[in-house]
Design a protein around this motif. Structure first.
Motif, short mmCIF file in Angstrom:
data_model
loop_
_atom_site.label_atom_id
_atom_site.label_comp_id
_atom_site.label_asym_id
_atom_site.label_seq_id
_atom_site.Cartn_x
_atom_site.Cartn_y
_atom_site.Cartn_z
N ALA A 1 6.33 15.64 44.24
CA ALA A 1 5.01 15.10 43.73
C ALA A 1 4.83 15.17 42.34
N GLY A 2 4.31 14.36 41.14
CA GLY A 2 4.51 13.66 40.38
C GLY A 2 5.74 14.11 39.23
N CYS A 3 5.63 12.94 39.78
CA CYS A 3 7.74 12.68 39.88
C CYS A 3 8.14 12.24 37.99
N GLY A 4 6.91 12.29 37.80
CA GLY A 4 7.11 11.07 36.21
C GLY A 4 8.25 10.34 35.94
N PRO A 5 9.36 10.29 35.16
CA PRO A 5 10.46 9.73 34.75
C PRO A 5 11.47 9.97 35.43
N PHE B 1 4.11 3.08 35.19
CA PHE B 1 4.80 3.26 34.24
C PHE B 1 6.58 4.19 34.27
N SER B 2 6.01 5.07 34.70
CA SER B 2 7.01 6.65 35.33
C SER B 2 7.75 6.16 36.20
N LEU B 3 7.21 5.39 37.25
CA LEU B 3 8.12 5.25 38.44
C LEU B 3 9.30 3.69 37.90
N GLY B 4 8.43 3.28 37.13
CA GLY B 4 9.30 1.88 36.26
C GLY B 4 10.50 2.62 35.86
N LEU B 5 10.56 3.23 34.55
CA LEU B 5 11.64 4.35 34.16
C LEU B 5 12.38 4.73 35.18
N LEU B 6 11.57 5.36 36.39
CA LEU B 6 12.59 5.76 37.15
C LEU B 6 13.58 4.53 37.95
N GLY B 7 12.73 3.79 38.23
CA GLY B 7 13.33 2.24 39.14
C GLY B 7 14.33 1.87 38.33
N ARG B 8 14.38 2.07 37.10
CA ARG B 8 15.40 1.17 35.98
C ARG B 8 16.55 2.12 36.01
N LYS B 9 16.26 3.30 36.22
CA LYS B 9 17.49 4.27 36.61
C LYS B 9 18.17 4.20 36.91
N LEU B 10 17.26 4.33 38.69
CA LEU B 10 18.20 3.41 40.11
C LEU B 10 18.83 2.56 40.04
N ILE C 1 16.59 7.40 47.96
CA ILE C 1 15.03 7.58 47.41
C ILE C 1 14.34 6.53 47.36
N ASP C 2 12.68 6.74 48.20
CA ASP C 2 11.91 5.93 47.84
C ASP C 2 10.27 6.01 46.82
N LEU C 3 9.91 5.65 45.87
CA LEU C 3 8.91 5.26 44.78
C LEU C 3 7.94 5.04 45.26
N VAL C 4 6.68 5.93 45.19
CA VAL C 4 5.56 5.71 45.98
C VAL C 4 4.74 5.90 44.99
N THR D 1 6.86 20.20 39.50
CA THR D 1 7.01 20.80 38.40
C THR D 1 5.72 19.68 37.36
N ASP D 2 5.65 20.70 35.99
CA ASP D 2 4.78 19.76 35.40
C ASP D 2 3.34 19.09 35.34
#
Length: 135
Positions: free
Chosen positions: A47-51, A73-82, A92-95, A115-116
């Motif tokens: 919840a509130g995953c950030g990057p 933006f944060s979900l995009g960063l995570l998507g690029r990592k994936l 992993i699902d991005l929401v 977290t945070d």
């Protein structure tokens, strides 16, 4: 008997090992594996995953992770990592959503990592109620 407050219910979930509320610190990234019991059958909400630091750490340990954030933006960063982590991508699902109004039915998750995040939310009591609802 006096009814429990939302914060008391969350504390009860935390004590059972269902909820991790902590401040993000990259030096603590191993904390999930060391201090937060996750099984292969768990469905975890970050919840509130950030990057996605905690998302990527938890994904190998459970059956599914939902990474939720209000920031495209944060979900995009995570998507690029994936893109470079094919085995994890399927788990992993991005929401994109607000923590105060999460698009999940009651009791959708067996574990929640948050977290945070709470210090950035104006209506933190609503968020706490939502976290309890989806557990």
């Amino acid at each position: 008997m006096v009814p429990e407050t939302a914060l008391e219910r969350l504390e009860r979930h935390r004590k059972r090992g269902q909820l991790l509320l902590d401040f993000h610190d990259e030096r603590k990234l191993g904390k999930i594996k060391r201090h937060f019991p996750i099984s292969k059958n768990d469905i975890l909400l970050d919840a509130g995953c950030g990057p996605g630091f905690r998302t990527l750490e938890a994904a190998p340990l459970c059956s599914r992770v939902v990474a939720l954030d209000l920031s495209e933006f944060s979900l995009g960063l995570l998507g690029r990592k994936l893109l470079t982590r094919a085995p994890l991508r399927a788990k992993i699902d991005l929401v994109l959503a607000d923590l105060e109004h999460m698009p999940f039915i009651d009791s959708s998750f067996t574990r929640v990592v948050c977290t945070d995040v709470l210090e950035h939310i104006v209506h933190d009591h609503e968020t706490v109620r939502e976290l309890k609802r989806i557990l």
